[in-house]
Scaffold this motif. Sequence first.
Motif, PDB file in Angstrom:
ATOM      1  N   TRP A 204     -15.123  16.124  11.665  1.00 48.02           N
ATOM      2  CA  TRP A 204     -13.887  16.650  12.258  1.00 48.02           C
ATOM      3  C   TRP A 204     -12.665  15.955  11.673  1.00 48.02           C
ATOM      4  N   GLY A 205     -12.782  14.650  11.420  1.00 48.59           N
ATOM      5  CA  GLY A 205     -11.684  13.927  10.791  1.00 48.59           C
ATOM      6  C   GLY A 205     -11.396  14.441   9.393  1.00 48.59           C
ATOM      7  N   LEU A 206     -12.452  14.788   8.659  1.00 51.77           N
ATOM      8  CA  LEU A 206     -12.251  15.348   7.322  1.00 51.77           C
ATOM      9  C   LEU A 206     -11.637  16.742   7.378  1.00 51.77           C
ATOM     10  N   VAL A 207     -12.070  17.542   8.347  1.00 52.22           N
ATOM     11  CA  VAL A 207     -11.543  18.909   8.460  1.00 52.22           C
ATOM     12  C   VAL A 207     -10.069  18.892   8.830  1.00 52.22           C
ATOM     13  N   THR A 208      -9.666  18.015   9.703  1.00 49.53           N
ATOM     14  CA  THR A 208      -8.283  17.993  10.195  1.00 49.53           C
ATOM     15  C   THR A 208      -7.408  17.004   9.435  1.00 49.53           C
ATOM     16  N   PHE A 209      -7.908  16.438   8.335  1.00 53.33           N
ATOM     17  CA  PHE A 209      -7.125  15.421   7.632  1.00 53.33           C
ATOM     18  C   PHE A 209      -5.838  15.990   7.062  1.00 53.33           C
ATOM     19  N   ARG A 210      -5.869  17.189   6.574  1.00 58.13           N
ATOM     20  CA  ARG A 210      -4.646  17.779   6.009  1.00 58.13           C
ATOM     21  C   ARG A 210      -3.630  18.143   7.084  1.00 58.13           C
ATOM     22  N   ASP A 211      -4.004  18.043   8.348  1.00 55.68           N
ATOM     23  CA  ASP A 211      -3.048  18.278   9.424  1.00 55.68           C
ATOM     24  C   ASP A 211      -2.083  17.107   9.579  1.00 55.68           C
ATOM     25  N   CYS A 212      -2.364  16.012   8.884  1.00 54.46           N
ATOM     26  CA  CYS A 212      -1.505  14.833   8.920  1.00 54.46           C
ATOM     27  C   CYS A 212      -0.876  14.650   7.551  1.00 54.46           C
ATOM     28  N   PRO A 213       0.198  15.371   7.242  1.00 63.29           N
ATOM     29  CA  PRO A 213       0.754  15.339   5.880  1.00 63.29           C
ATOM     30  C   PRO A 213       1.230  13.960   5.462  1.00 63.29           C
ATOM     31  N   ASP A 214       1.733  13.158   6.387  1.00 62.43           N
ATOM     32  CA  ASP A 214       2.200  11.828   6.013  1.00 62.43           C
ATOM     33  C   ASP A 214       1.038  10.959   5.539  1.00 62.43           C
ATOM     34  N   ALA A 215      -0.058  10.984   6.287  1.00 64.07           N
ATOM     35  CA  ALA A 215      -1.228  10.195   5.895  1.00 64.07           C
ATOM     36  C   ALA A 215      -1.821  10.725   4.598  1.00 64.07           C
ATOM     37  N   TYR A 216      -1.834  12.033   4.437  1.00 53.79           N
ATOM     38  CA  TYR A 216      -2.351  12.645   3.214  1.00 53.79           C
ATOM     39  C   TYR A 216      -1.542  12.198   2.000  1.00 53.79           C
ATOM     40  N   ASN A 217      -0.219  12.286   2.103  1.00 53.31           N
ATOM     41  CA  ASN A 217       0.648  11.883   0.983  1.00 53.31           C
ATOM     42  C   ASN A 217       0.548  10.382   0.716  1.00 53.31           C
ATOM     43  N   GLU A 218       0.446   9.593   1.769  1.00 54.48           N
ATOM     44  CA  GLU A 218       0.301   8.148   1.599  1.00 54.48           C
ATOM     45  C   GLU A 218      -1.007   7.811   0.883  1.00 54.48           C
ATOM     46  N   LEU A 219      -2.078   8.493   1.242  1.00 55.55           N
ATOM     47  CA  LEU A 219      -3.363   8.260   0.582  1.00 55.55           C
ATOM     48  C   LEU A 219      -3.314   8.661  -0.883  1.00 55.55           C
ATOM     49  N   LEU A 220      -2.694   9.800  -1.184  1.00 49.79           N
ATOM     50  CA  LEU A 220      -2.561  10.213  -2.584  1.00 49.79           C
ATOM     51  C   LEU A 220      -1.737   9.200  -3.382  1.00 49.79           C
ATOM     52  N   LEU A 221      -0.696   8.648  -2.770  1.00 47.89           N
ATOM     53  CA  LEU A 221       0.123   7.636  -3.433  1.00 47.89           C
ATOM     54  C   LEU A 221      -0.695   6.372  -3.703  1.00 47.89           C
ATOM     55  N   GLU A 222      -1.481   5.948  -2.735  1.00 54.09           N
ATOM     56  CA  GLU A 222      -2.318   4.755  -2.918  1.00 54.09           C
ATOM     57  C   GLU A 222      -3.368   4.980  -4.000  1.00 54.09           C
ATOM     58  N   ILE A 223      -3.915   6.173  -4.072  1.00 60.53           N
ATOM     59  CA  ILE A 223      -4.896   6.483  -5.112  1.00 60.53           C
ATOM     60  C   ILE A 223      -4.250   6.422  -6.485  1.00 60.53           C
ATOM     61  N   SER A 224      -3.061   6.998  -6.617  1.00 59.27           N
ATOM     62  CA  SER A 224      -2.384   6.967  -7.923  1.00 59.27           C
ATOM     63  C   SER A 224      -1.993   5.533  -8.291  1.00 59.27           C
ATOM     64  N   GLU A 225      -1.577   4.718  -7.328  1.00 60.52           N
ATOM     65  CA  GLU A 225      -1.261   3.317  -7.615  1.00 60.52           C
ATOM     66  C   GLU A 225      -2.509   2.563  -8.070  1.00 60.52           C
ATOM     67  N   ALA A 226      -3.637   2.824  -7.416  1.00 63.18           N
ATOM     68  CA  ALA A 226      -4.886   2.156  -7.797  1.00 63.18           C
ATOM     69  C   ALA A 226      -5.308   2.571  -9.202  1.00 63.18           C
TER      70      ALA A 226
ATOM     71  N   ARG B 224      -5.740   1.267 -14.935  1.00 60.65           N
ATOM     72  CA  ARG B 224      -5.408   1.599 -16.333  1.00 60.65           C
ATOM     73  C   ARG B 224      -4.783   0.396 -17.037  1.00 60.65           C
ATOM     74  N   THR B 225      -3.921  -0.366 -16.323  1.00 60.19           N
ATOM     75  CA  THR B 225      -3.300  -1.545 -16.932  1.00 60.19           C
ATOM     76  C   THR B 225      -4.336  -2.618 -17.244  1.00 60.19           C
ATOM     77  N   LYS B 226      -5.470  -2.578 -16.545  1.00 60.08           N
ATOM     78  CA  LYS B 226      -6.526  -3.567 -16.778  1.00 60.08           C
ATOM     79  C   LYS B 226      -7.562  -3.065 -17.788  1.00 60.08           C
ATOM     80  N   GLY B 227      -7.330  -1.839 -18.337  1.00 59.28           N
ATOM     81  CA  GLY B 227      -8.187  -1.330 -19.378  1.00 59.28           C
ATOM     82  C   GLY B 227      -9.387  -0.540 -18.897  1.00 59.28           C
ATOM     83  N   VAL B 228      -9.366  -0.066 -17.653  1.00 55.42           N
ATOM     84  CA  VAL B 228     -10.474   0.719 -17.113  1.00 55.42           C
ATOM     85  C   VAL B 228     -10.118   2.188 -17.219  1.00 55.42           C
ATOM     86  N   SER B 229     -11.057   2.993 -17.692  1.00 56.97           N
ATOM     87  CA  SER B 229     -10.843   4.431 -17.791  1.00 56.97           C
ATOM     88  C   SER B 229     -11.193   5.078 -16.446  1.00 56.97           C
TER      89      SER B 229
END
Length: 95
Positions: free
Chosen positions: A61-83, A88-93
């Motif tokens: 249910w948490g996975l199904v309704t995750f997109r109902d929380c746009p702030d958390a969704y955008n924050e998670l996408l930002l954290e993924i891109s930062e990671a 990449r800076t450490k040389g990992v593909s």
Amino acid sequence: MTRAQRVGFGAALVSILYLLLFFQVFEVPLVDEAIVAQILPVLPWWLLVAFGSYSLWSLGWGLVTFRDCPDAYNELLLEISEAKNDLRTKGVSVD
């Protein structure tokens, strides 16, 4: 008393009550002994299966309704891109 202590105390209390009923120290009122002898041994497994089912349902249910929380969704996408950028800076593909 913390929540973990309350849960632990409740679990210990229920476990003691179950063991007293299982070893027939007390009798279950208004229930035939043959029925009690059939139900009590499988009760912990039934509770384990019920807890597992509830856990899987709540995760799904948490996975199904995750997109109902746009702030958390955008924050998670930002954290993924930062990671990814950090890796990449450490040389990992990562792509």
